[in-house]
Design a protein around this motif. Structure first.
Motif, short mmCIF file in Angstrom:
data_model
loop_
_atom_site.label_atom_id
_atom_site.label_comp_id
_atom_site.label_asym_id
_atom_site.label_seq_id
_atom_site.Cartn_x
_atom_site.Cartn_y
_atom_site.Cartn_z
N ALA A 194 75.25 55.37 29.67
CA ALA A 194 75.98 54.56 28.64
C ALA A 194 76.19 55.67 27.51
N MET A 195 77.46 55.37 27.13
CA MET A 195 77.93 56.45 25.83
C MET A 195 78.19 55.50 24.54
N ALA A 196 77.87 56.11 23.47
CA ALA A 196 78.08 55.21 22.13
C ALA A 196 78.61 56.19 21.03
N TRP A 197 79.34 55.63 19.94
CA TRP A 197 79.71 56.10 18.77
C TRP A 197 78.81 55.56 17.67
N PHE A 198 78.39 56.56 16.86
CA PHE A 198 77.66 56.46 15.64
C PHE A 198 78.70 56.70 14.50
N ARG A 199 78.32 56.22 13.28
CA ARG A 199 78.83 57.03 12.00
C ARG A 199 77.90 57.17 10.93
N GLN A 200 78.11 58.00 10.01
CA GLN A 200 77.17 58.06 8.83
C GLN A 200 78.12 58.25 7.61
N ALA A 201 78.28 57.47 6.89
CA ALA A 201 78.97 57.57 5.38
C ALA A 201 77.95 58.26 4.58
N ARG A 227 89.77 46.42 15.90
CA ARG A 227 90.51 47.69 15.33
C ARG A 227 90.37 48.99 16.03
N PHE A 228 89.00 48.93 16.62
CA PHE A 228 88.57 50.24 17.37
C PHE A 228 88.46 49.84 18.85
N THR A 229 88.75 50.67 19.79
CA THR A 229 88.40 50.62 21.28
C THR A 229 87.77 51.76 21.70
N ILE A 230 86.63 51.74 22.39
CA ILE A 230 85.90 53.04 22.99
C ILE A 230 86.29 52.77 24.72
N THR A 250 84.46 62.53 29.62
CA THR A 250 84.89 62.48 27.94
C THR A 250 84.84 61.02 27.79
N VAL A 251 84.53 60.72 26.60
CA VAL A 251 84.59 59.52 25.96
C VAL A 251 85.58 59.43 24.76
N TYR A 252 86.21 58.38 24.39
CA TYR A 252 87.22 58.39 23.43
C TYR A 252 86.95 57.04 22.44
N LEU A 253 87.38 57.22 21.38
CA LEU A 253 87.28 56.01 20.34
C LEU A 253 88.64 56.10 19.39
N GLN A 254 89.55 54.94 19.79
CA GLN A 254 90.68 54.75 19.17
C GLN A 254 90.52 54.09 18.12
N MET A 255 90.81 54.48 17.03
CA MET A 255 90.65 53.88 15.68
C MET A 255 92.04 53.46 15.18
N ASN A 256 92.28 52.33 15.06
CA ASN A 256 93.51 51.80 14.47
C ASN A 256 93.27 50.90 12.92
N SER A 257 94.42 50.60 12.25
CA SER A 257 94.11 49.87 11.23
C SER A 257 93.03 50.56 10.10
N LEU A 258 92.84 51.90 10.04
CA LEU A 258 91.74 52.59 9.42
C LEU A 258 91.91 51.88 7.91
N GLU A 259 90.52 51.96 7.59
CA GLU A 259 90.31 51.57 6.18
C GLU A 259 89.42 52.53 5.42
#
Length: 127
Positions: free
Chosen positions: A33-40, A67-70, A78-87
């Motif tokens: 399993a693959m994941a995306w995380f983020r840190q602001a 808005r996002f699609t993994i 390879t894993v992708y994260l498509q990010m649309n309508s970014l804020e």
């Protein structure tokens, strides 16, 4: 040595799109399993999205759903994260991670369950 490397970050205006990639090397990640995380800035790392190895199950935090699609290409490791309508609130360093536990029924949202991490790629969304 197995490793993950993110790419695709950058500066984008609000409403724009970016596609992040996470390339695995050193071993096959196709059964993980693959994941995306983020840190602001000034905040804790948070879960964003996950996908199982069969690609028939995905999970998203509420704020990015729709808005996002993994996705993943196991042949390319390879894993992708498509990010649309970014804020502007999406501004963060984005990390990909791999969970090698094959016994979970669903991908984990818990960072402590991840066994491999990339170094991150910075996404900045201007208002």
């Amino acid at each position: 040595q197995a490793q993950l490397e993110e790419s695709g970050g950058g500066l984008v205006q609000a409403g724009g799109s970016l596609r992040l990639s996470c390339a695995a090397s050193g071993r096959s990640f196709s059964r993980y399993a693959m994941a995306w995380f983020r840190q602001a800035p000034g905040k804790e790392r948070e879960f964003v999205a996950a996908i199982n190895w069969r690609t028939d199950y995905t999970d998203y935090i509420r704020s990015v759903k729709g808005r996002f699609t993994i996705s993943r290409d196991n042949a390319k490791n390879t894993v992708y994260l498509q990010m649309n309508s970014l804020e502007p609130e999406d501004t963060a360093v984005y990390f990909c991670a791999a969970d090698t536990d094959g016994m979970r029924s669903y991908p984990s949202r818990d960072a402590s369950d991840m066994d491999y991490w990339g170094k991150g790629t910075l996404v900045t969304v201007s208002s």
